[in-house]
Scaffold this motif. Structure first.
Motif, PDB file in Angstrom:
ATOM      1  N   ASN A  71       0.733  -1.437  -0.005  1.00 50.57           N
ATOM      2  CA  ASN A  71       0.139  -0.010   0.013  1.00 50.57           C
ATOM      3  C   ASN A  71       0.921   1.215   0.066  1.00 50.57           C
ATOM      4  N   PHE A  72       2.161   1.351  -0.410  1.00 54.12           N
ATOM      5  CA  PHE A  72       2.852   2.498  -0.492  1.00 54.12           C
ATOM      6  C   PHE A  72       2.384   3.550  -1.181  1.00 54.12           C
ATOM      7  N   ASP A  73       2.050   3.192  -2.458  1.00 49.32           N
ATOM      8  CA  ASP A  73       1.487   4.552  -3.338  1.00 49.32           C
ATOM      9  C   ASP A  73       0.238   5.000  -2.607  1.00 49.32           C
ATOM     10  N   ARG A  74      -0.783   4.095  -2.240  1.00 52.76           N
ATOM     11  CA  ARG A  74      -2.154   4.577  -1.905  1.00 52.76           C
ATOM     12  C   ARG A  74      -1.794   5.425  -0.494  1.00 52.76           C
ATOM     13  N   LEU A  75      -1.105   4.719   0.322  1.00 46.67           N
ATOM     14  CA  LEU A  75      -0.802   5.634   1.507  1.00 46.67           C
ATOM     15  C   LEU A  75      -0.020   6.883   1.473  1.00 46.67           C
ATOM     16  N   GLY A  76       0.883   6.861   0.545  1.00 47.92           N
ATOM     17  CA  GLY A  76       1.689   8.021   0.279  1.00 47.92           C
ATOM     18  C   GLY A  76       2.665   7.997   1.354  1.00 47.92           C
ATOM     19  N   LEU A  77       3.322   6.865   1.646  1.00 48.26           N
ATOM     20  CA  LEU A  77       4.339   6.799   2.897  1.00 48.26           C
ATOM     21  C   LEU A  77       5.572   7.129   2.147  1.00 48.26           C
TER      22      LEU A  77
END
Length: 128
Positions: A71-77
């Motif tokens: 979920n790196f892209d979706r969460l904007g981490l």
């Protein structure tokens, strides 16, 4: 007069028997309530142990790392870098008050100076 005493004694015995009967059932009810509460506490401890196990299972570092990667892209981490952490000398600690309240009339609460203040040594010498 004996008859009256026999009647009063009989009434007292019946009254005490009724009181003992009620207290017995009240005690049994209290004991069953306590047993029920103990059973509820044991069940709550079992549920808590299961929840702790589930929490430990869900918070495994490898699982959390995989979820963060998915979920790196979706969460904007953003990845962590050492420069993102502050230094100890950058922490703003509160300053102590610069001016303390002055003590205007000090009071000696110790008994060490009692003899010197009251002159107790001189009065004892005069008595002897």
């Amino acid at each position: 007069m004996r008859t009256v005493m026999y009647i009063l004694t009989t009434i007292a015995v019946v009254g005490l028997a009724f009181w003992a009967y009620r207290e017995n059932y009240a005690t049994q009810q209290a004991l069953s309530d306590a047993d029920r509460l103990h059973a509820n506490i044991r069940a709550a401890h079992a549920r808590l142990a299961v929840l702790r196990a589930e929490w430990a299972f869900q918070n495994r570092p490898d699982r959390l790392r995989d979820l963060a990667d998915l979920n790196f892209d979706r969460l904007g981490l953003l990845p962590l870098h050492p420069g993102q952490f502050g230094q100890v000398d950058q922490v703003a600690y509160p300053q102590p008050p610069s001016e303390l309240l002055p003590i205007t009339d000090p009071v000696d609460v110790s008994t060490m100076n009692y003899d010197a203040l009251t002159g107790a040594d001189e009065s004892e010498e005069d008595v002897e």
